[in-house]
Design a protein around this motif. Sequence first.
Motif, PDB file in Angstrom:
ATOM      1  N   SER A   1       0.828  -1.210   0.000  1.00  0.00           N
ATOM      2  CA  SER A   1       0.000   0.000   0.000  1.00  0.00           C
ATOM      3  C   SER A   1       0.862   1.260   0.000  1.00  0.00           C
ATOM      4  O   SER A   1       0.619   2.209  -0.761  1.00  0.00           O
ATOM      5  CB  SER A   1      -0.922  -0.005   1.219  1.00  0.00           C
ATOM      6  N   GLY A   2       1.896   1.270   0.849  1.00  0.00           N
ATOM      7  CA  GLY A   2       2.756   2.444   0.936  1.00  0.00           C
ATOM      8  C   GLY A   2       3.522   2.696  -0.348  1.00  0.00           C
ATOM      9  O   GLY A   2       3.640   3.848  -0.797  1.00  0.00           O
ATOM     10  N   LEU A   3       4.056   1.633  -0.955  1.00  0.00           N
ATOM     11  CA  LEU A   3       4.806   1.790  -2.199  1.00  0.00           C
ATOM     12  C   LEU A   3       3.896   2.249  -3.340  1.00  0.00           C
ATOM     13  O   LEU A   3       4.294   3.077  -4.168  1.00  0.00           O
ATOM     14  CB  LEU A   3       5.488   0.472  -2.570  1.00  0.00           C
ATOM     15  N   ALA A   4       2.677   1.697  -3.371  1.00  0.00           N
ATOM     16  CA  ALA A   4       1.723   2.130  -4.405  1.00  0.00           C
ATOM     17  C   ALA A   4       1.379   3.602  -4.221  1.00  0.00           C
ATOM     18  O   ALA A   4       1.328   4.377  -5.194  1.00  0.00           O
ATOM     19  CB  ALA A   4       0.463   1.276  -4.343  1.00  0.00           C
TER      20      ALA A   4
ATOM     21  N   ALA B   1       4.568  10.284  -6.591  1.00  0.00           N
ATOM     22  CA  ALA B   1       5.670  10.708  -7.469  1.00  0.00           C
ATOM     23  C   ALA B   1       5.131  11.156  -8.824  1.00  0.00           C
ATOM     24  O   ALA B   1       5.603  12.164  -9.393  1.00  0.00           O
ATOM     25  CB  ALA B   1       6.658   9.563  -7.636  1.00  0.00           C
ATOM     26  N   TYR B   2       4.150  10.435  -9.334  1.00  0.00           N
ATOM     27  CA  TYR B   2       3.541  10.819 -10.610  1.00  0.00           C
ATOM     28  C   TYR B   2       2.840  12.163 -10.504  1.00  0.00           C
ATOM     29  O   TYR B   2       2.992  13.033 -11.372  1.00  0.00           O
ATOM     30  CB  TYR B   2       2.556   9.741 -11.047  1.00  0.00           C
ATOM     31  N   VAL B   3       2.087  12.346  -9.408  1.00  0.00           N
ATOM     32  CA  VAL B   3       1.377  13.608  -9.206  1.00  0.00           C
ATOM     33  C   VAL B   3       2.367  14.769  -9.086  1.00  0.00           C
ATOM     34  O   VAL B   3       2.166  15.846  -9.664  1.00  0.00           O
ATOM     35  CB  VAL B   3       0.485  13.525  -7.948  1.00  0.00           C
ATOM     36  N   ALA B   4       3.458  14.538  -8.359  1.00  0.00           N
ATOM     37  CA  ALA B   4       4.464  15.592  -8.186  1.00  0.00           C
ATOM     38  C   ALA B   4       5.123  15.953  -9.514  1.00  0.00           C
ATOM     39  O   ALA B   4       5.344  17.139  -9.809  1.00  0.00           O
ATOM     40  CB  ALA B   4       5.516  15.132  -7.175  1.00  0.00           C
TER      41      ALA B   4
END
Length: 320
Positions: free
Chosen positions: A238-241, A247-250
Amino acid sequence: MTGDVCVLLPTYDEAATVADVVTDFRRHGFENVLVIDGGSTDDTRDLAREAGARVEIQSGSGKGQAVREAVARHVDATYVLMADADGTYEAADAEAMLQPLRDGTAEHVIGDRFADMHEDAMTGLNSVGNTIFNSLFALIHREDYADILSGYRAFTRESFERLRLTADGFGIETEMAVECARHDVRTTVVPITYLPRPDGSNTNLHPVKDGGIILMAIYRQAKTSNPLFYFGSAGAISGLAGAAVAAYVAYEWFVLKISHNVLAIVAGVGIILGVQLLIFGVLSDLLVTLHSETLDRVERLEAQAGGESEGEQRADPPEQ
């Protein structure tokens, strides 16, 4: 001495091999051979009876249900020697399997197929799957049983009754290994020979379907055996997802100036859930450890109290 042993053979459409397997065990002195049949549509039951086996038809379906029902209803021997009726195991290994039980050094014995596996006895896919399952089991349950999926087992009837078994299908071997580790059943591994299935004998095992069942059985049982792994692995996923989505949003925000409000919320929830599951796993692991230590203390106190009671009885002379 084989009169204290019941050879248990769960079967389903094993007409090509069952007679040879029963004959092999009887040739090695095992007169009490029990075939528990899951409703075969071929001549399995008739051939087993002709070879000298006692045949019972299970009330349910699946290998796991067959084993539980056989031991509970049809076995009264001290020791149970369980094998498959597909001709892949040798009766010549039976005495080596039973010896640790008779010596009192073990209550449950697992036959290690990898010690002497003949060529073509196991497909490459099954071999890889077995390696993964055994490694995962050792990691989760902190016991290395070498071959947890082996169908060649020897155990005392008393130790089997201490196991809480619910699996109906091929997950029974995995569940037995897990329960042995959980309940501190003294378990040892004995090298055996594993043969290819004879021509005309078809396997009832479906690698993908049954492999998934076995994998879930190992993971599900970790909930009480190793909760840190059980909840921690889910938390890590869950945390890695969540971190990947973040990261994508950033990247979209800082480089392309595109905002993803919904994805940002999803990323936050994923990261928070992962952290919470990890914390829950740590706390659960602590509780399991404390519970085990408490049970050990209770057992020691009971043993001590029992010893003192026996000592007092010996010290008090009988009244005249």
